[in-house]
Every structure is written in structure tokens, then in C-alpha cells.
Design a protein around this motif. Structure first.
Motif, PDB file in Angstrom:
ATOM      1  N   GLU A   1       2.288  18.468  -1.290  1.00 15.67           N
ATOM      2  CA  GLU A   1       1.146  18.627  -0.389  1.00 15.67           C
ATOM      3  C   GLU A   1      -0.077  17.978  -1.029  1.00 15.67           C
ATOM      4  O   GLU A   1      -0.411  18.266  -2.184  1.00 15.67           O
ATOM      5  CB  GLU A   1       0.866  20.097  -0.089  1.00 15.67           C
ATOM      6  CG  GLU A   1      -0.319  20.268   0.848  1.00 15.67           C
ATOM      7  CD  GLU A   1      -0.416  21.641   1.475  1.00 15.67           C
ATOM      8  OE1 GLU A   1      -1.399  21.878   2.196  1.00 15.67           O
ATOM      9  OE2 GLU A   1       0.478  22.477   1.253  1.00 15.67           O
ATOM     10  N   THR A   2      -0.762  17.126  -0.275  1.00 15.55           N
ATOM     11  CA  THR A   2      -1.947  16.448  -0.782  1.00 15.55           C
ATOM     12  C   THR A   2      -3.184  17.318  -0.572  1.00 15.55           C
ATOM     13  O   THR A   2      -3.124  18.388   0.043  1.00 15.55           O
ATOM     14  CB  THR A   2      -2.150  15.099  -0.074  1.00 15.55           C
ATOM     15  OG1 THR A   2      -2.593  15.344   1.275  1.00 15.55           O
ATOM     16  CG2 THR A   2      -0.868  14.286  -0.054  1.00 15.55           C
TER      17      THR A   2
ATOM     18  N   PRO B   1       0.325  12.817   7.406  1.00 14.20           N
ATOM     19  CA  PRO B   1      -0.900  13.335   6.784  1.00 14.20           C
ATOM     20  C   PRO B   1      -0.706  14.728   6.172  1.00 14.20           C
ATOM     21  O   PRO B   1      -0.105  15.605   6.782  1.00 14.20           O
ATOM     22  CB  PRO B   1      -1.887  13.378   7.956  1.00 14.20           C
ATOM     23  CG  PRO B   1      -1.401  12.330   8.895  1.00 14.20           C
ATOM     24  CD  PRO B   1       0.098  12.374   8.791  1.00 14.20           C
ATOM     25  N   GLY B   2      -1.204  14.882   4.969  1.00 13.50           N
ATOM     26  CA  GLY B   2      -1.111  16.159   4.268  1.00 13.50           C
ATOM     27  C   GLY B   2       0.066  16.279   3.329  1.00 13.50           C
ATOM     28  O   GLY B   2       0.103  17.178   2.491  1.00 13.50           O
ATOM     29  N   LEU B   3       1.043  15.372   3.457  1.00 10.02           N
ATOM     30  CA  LEU B   3       2.224  15.401   2.595  1.00 10.02           C
ATOM     31  C   LEU B   3       2.510  13.994   2.081  1.00 10.02           C
ATOM     32  O   LEU B   3       2.263  13.013   2.777  1.00 10.02           O
ATOM     33  CB  LEU B   3       3.452  15.914   3.354  1.00 10.02           C
ATOM     34  CG  LEU B   3       3.402  17.339   3.904  1.00 10.02           C
ATOM     35  CD1 LEU B   3       4.655  17.619   4.728  1.00 10.02           C
ATOM     36  CD2 LEU B   3       3.264  18.367   2.791  1.00 10.02           C
ATOM     37  N   THR B   4       3.031  13.914   0.871  1.00 12.75           N
ATOM     38  CA  THR B   4       3.425  12.619   0.320  1.00 12.75           C
ATOM     39  C   THR B   4       4.643  12.822  -0.576  1.00 12.75           C
ATOM     40  O   THR B   4       5.053  13.963  -0.834  1.00 12.75           O
ATOM     41  CB  THR B   4       2.273  11.976  -0.476  1.00 12.75           C
ATOM     42  OG1 THR B   4       2.605  10.623  -0.789  1.00 12.75           O
ATOM     43  CG2 THR B   4       1.962  12.743  -1.759  1.00 12.75           C
ATOM     44  N   SER B   5       5.240  11.728  -1.026  1.00 14.19           N
ATOM     45  CA  SER B   5       6.394  11.800  -1.938  1.00 14.19           C
ATOM     46  C   SER B   5       5.981  11.331  -3.323  1.00 14.19           C
ATOM     47  O   SER B   5       5.337  10.288  -3.460  1.00 14.19           O
ATOM     48  CB  SER B   5       7.540  10.925  -1.413  1.00 14.19           C
ATOM     49  OG  SER B   5       8.041  11.437  -0.200  1.00 14.19           O
ATOM     50  N   ILE B   6       6.351  12.099  -4.342  1.00 18.69           N
ATOM     51  CA  ILE B   6       5.959  11.800  -5.718  1.00 18.69           C
ATOM     52  C   ILE B   6       7.163  12.003  -6.637  1.00 18.69           C
ATOM     53  O   ILE B   6       7.937  12.949  -6.469  1.00 18.69           O
ATOM     54  CB  ILE B   6       4.777  12.692  -6.158  1.00 18.69           C
ATOM     55  CG1 ILE B   6       3.522  12.376  -5.339  1.00 18.69           C
ATOM     56  CG2 ILE B   6       4.475  12.521  -7.641  1.00 18.69           C
ATOM     57  CD1 ILE B   6       2.318  13.195  -5.706  1.00 18.69           C
ATOM     58  N   SER B   7       7.293  11.151  -7.623  1.00 17.57           N
ATOM     59  CA  SER B   7       8.386  11.254  -8.585  1.00 17.57           C
ATOM     60  C   SER B   7       8.068  12.281  -9.663  1.00 17.57           C
ATOM     61  O   SER B   7       6.900  12.659  -9.874  1.00 17.57           O
ATOM     62  CB  SER B   7       8.631   9.897  -9.243  1.00 17.57           C
ATOM     63  OG  SER B   7       7.519   9.543 -10.057  1.00 17.57           O
TER      64      SER B   7
ATOM     65  N   GLY C   1      -3.884  17.610  13.821  1.00 17.53           N
ATOM     66  CA  GLY C   1      -4.808  17.679  12.694  1.00 17.53           C
ATOM     67  C   GLY C   1      -4.183  18.329  11.485  1.00 17.53           C
ATOM     68  O   GLY C   1      -3.087  18.878  11.531  1.00 17.53           O
ATOM     69  N   ASN C   2      -4.877  18.256  10.383  1.00 17.47           N
ATOM     70  CA  ASN C   2      -4.429  18.872   9.146  1.00 17.47           C
ATOM     71  C   ASN C   2      -5.646  19.264   8.324  1.00 17.47           C
ATOM     72  O   ASN C   2      -6.775  18.911   8.655  1.00 17.47           O
ATOM     73  CB  ASN C   2      -3.534  17.912   8.347  1.00 17.47           C
ATOM     74  CG  ASN C   2      -4.188  16.571   8.110  1.00 17.47           C
ATOM     75  OD1 ASN C   2      -4.282  15.750   9.024  1.00 17.47           O
ATOM     76  ND2 ASN C   2      -4.653  16.321   6.892  1.00 17.47           N
TER      77      ASN C   2
ATOM     78  N   GLU D   1      -4.687  12.277  -0.981  1.00 22.65           N
ATOM     79  CA  GLU D   1      -4.032  11.730   0.202  1.00 22.65           C
ATOM     80  C   GLU D   1      -3.931  10.207   0.088  1.00 22.65           C
ATOM     81  O   GLU D   1      -4.946   9.533  -0.095  1.00 22.65           O
ATOM     82  CB  GLU D   1      -4.844  12.096   1.455  1.00 22.65           C
ATOM     83  CG  GLU D   1      -4.313  11.578   2.758  1.00 22.65           C
ATOM     84  CD  GLU D   1      -3.167  12.410   3.313  1.00 22.65           C
ATOM     85  OE1 GLU D   1      -2.732  12.119   4.433  1.00 22.65           O
ATOM     86  OE2 GLU D   1      -2.720  13.358   2.622  1.00 22.65           O
ATOM     87  N   PRO D   2      -2.740   9.639   0.177  1.00 19.09           N
ATOM     88  CA  PRO D   2      -2.604   8.180   0.095  1.00 19.09           C
ATOM     89  C   PRO D   2      -3.221   7.504   1.327  1.00 19.09           C
ATOM     90  O   PRO D   2      -3.259   8.101   2.409  1.00 19.09           O
ATOM     91  CB  PRO D   2      -1.085   7.956   0.076  1.00 19.09           C
ATOM     92  CG  PRO D   2      -0.485   9.287  -0.227  1.00 19.09           C
ATOM     93  CD  PRO D   2      -1.440  10.299   0.298  1.00 19.09           C
TER      94      PRO D   2
END
Length: 293
Positions: A175-176, A202-208, A108-109, A195-196
Motif C-alpha cells: 500500500e502506497t 492507485p494506492g497499491l504498487t508492487s515492490i521486491s 477515489g483513494n 505512489e508511483p
């Protein structure tokens, strides 16, 4: 008999409160501290000896391998009543671990995930009332923040991180609002990092940097991942897009330690809020000595 359903859907049954607990993750250690318990075994390299965890008391915990490769023989020698692990990677050791002792696999997150994990282990260890007191205190704290910070004064906050590879690829880990701290601070800040759909982690994504600049946060907390030896914020200093960010121009960029790795239980949530809130709202919570970069 006490029961709990872990994050794999497996029901854990214990005939009596466990006395000998082996813990295979920092999240489990967070829970044990909140409940006033100590493990008999923990990871050979982990956070147990950190001053925010057990300090010198951790020297008496037996090493039971690494997070990725737990030492089942060492665990067996400890004769545990309960093993606490994480869904990945410990579900792949499920057969072996379950033959050694009842095994609860966490997952979970987000904030609610933290509360569920705490309550489940509290139920299995006969300390549910203690867990509920911890939850009540934290919820009271969050309510106080929410009610005392006017919405028109909300700061736009970003938790980001990365290693040398992220610097090279120009895609940074963010962190989303489904992550533990993201789901918490969005209650009293502007945290526009959703969150995408179908997110791989889950909970993390990549962004420029381009997307970060489009939001232009007021405050940025940065975590540098190994093997990078130079702080990520230092590596970015010469980047023209980075230099355009409001947080950079106002010197509101702060390097932080292991926020996402350790900050997913109620113990570390409280400690993290102690450290971060004075930098998000210094006029309300004072200014601590965390160096801007």
C-alpha cells in the motif's frame, strides 16, 4: 431536491431522502453504518454479517448478486430509491442500474476520498450533520496521534500482501502513501512507500524484497490473498532476504485481515486504528493480543 456528483462526474438528483438503498460494495456499507442506515439489498457474499458490520441483522438483507456481477433482476424486485456502487466494475452496468434507481458510483483513494464518499451519501440521505460529527471525531483522533507521538520516535511501517503468485514472482503488493491507511499512518509514522507516477492501481504498487530490505521497516503488517492457504509471512520464513529484515528479527510481523478491502471508510479506519496502533506504539497505546509471526 438533493444533489451530489459521483466519481464518474455524473450528477445524482433525489427529490426526497431515499428509504430503500441497495449497496454493491463494502465501502458503501461502511458509509451506511456511519450514517445509522441499513440497506435493503447487499452482495450475496460480502462483509455485512461480519461482527464489525451488521452481524445477525444482515440476514434480512436480500442478496443482489456479486460485486463483479450484480443481479439487476433482484435489485429491481427490491424497488430501491438509491443504488450505491463502485466505479469499477459498476460503471459497465450504469445504464441498467440507472433505469432501476438513482445510482451513485464511488471511487477515489486515500483519506480525502473516504471523506468525500461519506459526505456525498450523507447529503443524498439527509444526514450530513451526522457525517460531519463522524469526520470531526476521526480528525480529532488523528490530531491527537500527531501531537502525542514525537517525530524522533516515528516507527517505519509497511502494509504488504500477496498470494502464492507474489511469493513465486517475488513482487509483493504494497500500500502506497496514496492508499487509505497509508495516507493516514504517514501522518504519525515513517511510511516511505510513495505512489508511483501513472500508477495502474492507485494506492497499491508492487515492490521486491530487495527494495523492502533497502528501507528495512520496523513493523510489517501482512495480508494473505486467496487462494493461498498458508499465510504469506509463513511462506517467507525461509527466505534469506526476509530473515534480514528488522521487523522479522524483532518479531514485529503481523498477519492482518482484509485491511485494504474493508479499511477505506471512516468506520473501518477507526476499527483498524484500534487494532494497529498498539502494535506500532505499544508504549503509548498498550499491547493487544495479536500474535507475531
Amino acid at each position: 431536491m438533493t444533489t451530489a456528483v459521483d466519481f464518474t462526474g455524473r450528477q445524482i438528483e433525489l427529490k426526497r431522502s431515499p428509504k430503500r438503498i441497495v449497496c454493491l460494495s463494502a465501502a458503501g456499507l461502511d458509509i451506511l453504518i456511519e450514517l445509522g442506515l441499513e440497506p435493503v439489498g447487499y452482495l450475496s457474499k460480502g462483509v455485512a454479517g461480519n461482527k464489525d458490520f451488521y452481524g445477525d441483522r444482515a440476514k434480512k438483507f436480500a442478496g443482489v448478486g456479486s460485486w463483479m456481477f450484480p443481479d439487476c433482476r433482484a435489485i429491481k424486485n427490491l424497488q430501491p430509491d438509491l443504488i450505491i456502487g463502485w466505479t469499477f466494475p459498476h460503471r459497465f452496468y450504469g445504464g441498467k442500474l440507472n433505469r432501476l434507481a438513482a445510482t451513485y458510483l464511488m471511487g477515489g483513494n486515500g483519506y480525502q476520498g473516504s471523506l468525500r464518499r461519506l459526505r456525498d451519501i450523507a447529503r443524498l440521505t439527509g444526514r450530513l450533520s451526522k457525517a460531519e460529527r463522524k469526520v470531526a471525531c476521526l480528525q480529532e483522533r488523528l490530531t491527537r496521534y500527531y501531537s502525542s507521538i514525537p517525530q524522533h520516535k516515528y516507527k517505519t511501517v509497511l502494509f504488504m500482501g500477496g498470494s502464492n503468485l507474489n511469493y513465486i514472482s517475488r513482487q509483493f503488493i504494497v500500500e502506497t502513501n496514496a492508499g487509505t491507511m497509508g495516507s493516514i499512518v504517514e501522518q504519525f509514522t515513517n511510511y516511505p512507500w510513495p505512489e508511483p507516477p501513472r500508477n495502474r492501481e492507485p494506492g497499491l504498487t508492487s515492490i521486491s524484497l530487495e527494495k523492502i530490505l533497502a528501507v528495512n521497516p520496523d513493523i510489517i503488517f501482512v495480508q494473505t490473498y486467496p487462494p493461498a492457504k498458508t499465510p504469506l509471512s509463513e511462506q517467507l520464513k525461509g527466505d534469506c532476504l526476509w530473515q534480514q529484515l528488522t521487523a522479522v528479527q524483532s518479531q514485529n510481523v503481523y498477519e492482518i485481515e482484509q485491511l485494504w478491502h474493508y479499511g477505506n471508510g471512516t468506520h473501518m479506519i477507526n476499527l483498524t486504528l484500534d487494532k494497529l496502533m498498539p502494535f506500532i506504539y505499544p508504549e503509548l497505546f498498550g499491547k493487544l493480543k495479536l500474535k507475531a509471526v
